[in-house]
Design a protein around this motif. Structure first.
Motif, PDB file in Angstrom:
ATOM      1  N   VAL A  37      -8.667  10.814  12.650  1.00  0.00           N
ATOM      2  CA  VAL A  37      -9.861   9.994  12.862  1.00  0.00           C
ATOM      3  C   VAL A  37     -10.431  10.224  14.260  1.00  0.00           C
ATOM      4  O   VAL A  37     -11.641  10.417  14.424  1.00  0.00           O
ATOM      5  CB  VAL A  37      -9.545   8.500  12.621  1.00  0.00           C
ATOM      6  N   LEU A  38      -9.573  10.202  15.276  1.00  0.00           N
ATOM      7  CA  LEU A  38     -10.051  10.415  16.643  1.00  0.00           C
ATOM      8  C   LEU A  38     -10.575  11.836  16.853  1.00  0.00           C
ATOM      9  O   LEU A  38     -11.542  12.040  17.590  1.00  0.00           O
ATOM     10  CB  LEU A  38      -8.939  10.108  17.647  1.00  0.00           C
ATOM     11  N   THR A  39      -9.964  12.810  16.211  1.00  0.00           N
ATOM     12  CA  THR A  39     -10.441  14.187  16.330  1.00  0.00           C
ATOM     13  C   THR A  39     -11.820  14.334  15.712  1.00  0.00           C
ATOM     14  O   THR A  39     -12.703  14.978  16.278  1.00  0.00           O
ATOM     15  CB  THR A  39      -9.449  15.169  15.668  1.00  0.00           C
ATOM     16  N   LEU A  40     -12.029  13.710  14.552  1.00  0.00           N
ATOM     17  CA  LEU A  40     -13.342  13.777  13.914  1.00  0.00           C
ATOM     18  C   LEU A  40     -14.385  12.971  14.689  1.00  0.00           C
ATOM     19  O   LEU A  40     -15.553  13.356  14.747  1.00  0.00           O
ATOM     20  CB  LEU A  40     -13.253  13.278  12.476  1.00  0.00           C
ATOM     21  N   ALA A  41     -13.967  11.871  15.292  1.00  0.00           N
ATOM     22  CA  ALA A  41     -14.914  11.015  16.018  1.00  0.00           C
ATOM     23  C   ALA A  41     -15.346  11.636  17.348  1.00  0.00           C
ATOM     24  O   ALA A  41     -16.479  11.429  17.779  1.00  0.00           O
ATOM     25  CB  ALA A  41     -14.291   9.645  16.271  1.00  0.00           C
ATOM     26  N   THR A  42     -14.467  12.381  17.991  1.00  0.00           N
ATOM     27  CA  THR A  42     -14.787  12.939  19.307  1.00  0.00           C
ATOM     28  C   THR A  42     -15.145  14.414  19.248  1.00  0.00           C
ATOM     29  O   THR A  42     -15.432  15.009  20.283  1.00  0.00           O
ATOM     30  CB  THR A  42     -13.601  12.767  20.272  1.00  0.00           C
ATOM     31  N   GLY A  43     -15.120  14.987  18.102  1.00  0.00           N
ATOM     32  CA  GLY A  43     -15.293  16.434  18.003  1.00  0.00           C
ATOM     33  C   GLY A  43     -13.923  17.075  18.106  1.00  0.00           C
ATOM     34  O   GLY A  43     -12.954  16.461  18.536  1.00  0.00           O
ATOM     35  N   PHE A  44     -13.811  18.309  17.730  1.00  0.00           N
ATOM     36  CA  PHE A  44     -12.509  18.961  17.676  1.00  0.00           C
ATOM     37  C   PHE A  44     -11.907  19.184  19.057  1.00  0.00           C
ATOM     38  O   PHE A  44     -10.708  19.056  19.254  1.00  0.00           O
ATOM     39  CB  PHE A  44     -12.617  20.301  16.944  1.00  0.00           C
ATOM     40  N   PHE A  45     -12.726  19.498  20.026  1.00  0.00           N
ATOM     41  CA  PHE A  45     -12.216  20.034  21.281  1.00  0.00           C
ATOM     42  C   PHE A  45     -11.297  19.117  22.083  1.00  0.00           C
ATOM     43  O   PHE A  45     -10.248  19.571  22.510  1.00  0.00           O
ATOM     44  CB  PHE A  45     -13.365  20.564  22.144  1.00  0.00           C
ATOM     45  N   PRO A  46     -11.598  17.859  22.324  1.00  0.00           N
ATOM     46  CA  PRO A  46     -10.677  17.098  23.191  1.00  0.00           C
ATOM     47  C   PRO A  46      -9.266  16.974  22.619  1.00  0.00           C
ATOM     48  O   PRO A  46      -8.302  17.394  23.251  1.00  0.00           O
ATOM     49  CB  PRO A  46     -11.339  15.732  23.311  1.00  0.00           C
ATOM     50  N   LEU A  47      -9.143  16.420  21.426  1.00  0.00           N
ATOM     51  CA  LEU A  47      -7.803  16.213  20.869  1.00  0.00           C
ATOM     52  C   LEU A  47      -7.233  17.472  20.230  1.00  0.00           C
ATOM     53  O   LEU A  47      -6.021  17.689  20.257  1.00  0.00           O
ATOM     54  CB  LEU A  47      -7.828  15.074  19.851  1.00  0.00           C
ATOM     55  N   GLY A  48      -8.089  18.294  19.673  1.00  0.00           N
ATOM     56  CA  GLY A  48      -7.613  19.539  19.071  1.00  0.00           C
ATOM     57  C   GLY A  48      -6.988  20.467  20.092  1.00  0.00           C
ATOM     58  O   GLY A  48      -5.929  21.056  19.849  1.00  0.00           O
TER      59      GLY A  48
END
Length: 67
Positions: A37-48
């Motif tokens: 959920v957080l990856t989709l909400a913030t875009g891939f780059f920060p958490l990915g």
């Protein structure tokens, strides 16, 4: 202080969420859902990027089967 290792017992991709679940005594599936959920909400780059870096940097828990 406990060392942080990737889980070898509860892993779907790299064992990062399983290790966090073991470390904090939380169901790893909840951590996986939150991560997606957080990856989709913030875009891939920060958490990915953090997840991929942890996958590369953290060693596997080779002592998990001894316990």
């Amino acid at each position: 202080m406990t060392k942080f290792y990737r889980s070898t017992k509860d892993k779907k991709v790299a064992g990062i969420c399983g290790a966090l679940g073991e470390m904090y005594n939380i169901d790893p599936n909840l951590i996986r859902i939150l991560l997606v959920v957080l990856t989709l909400a913030t875009g891939f780059f920060p958490l990915g990027i953090v997840y991929l870096a942890a996958w590369v940097i953290l060693p596997e828990d080779i002592y998990a089967n001894d316990a």
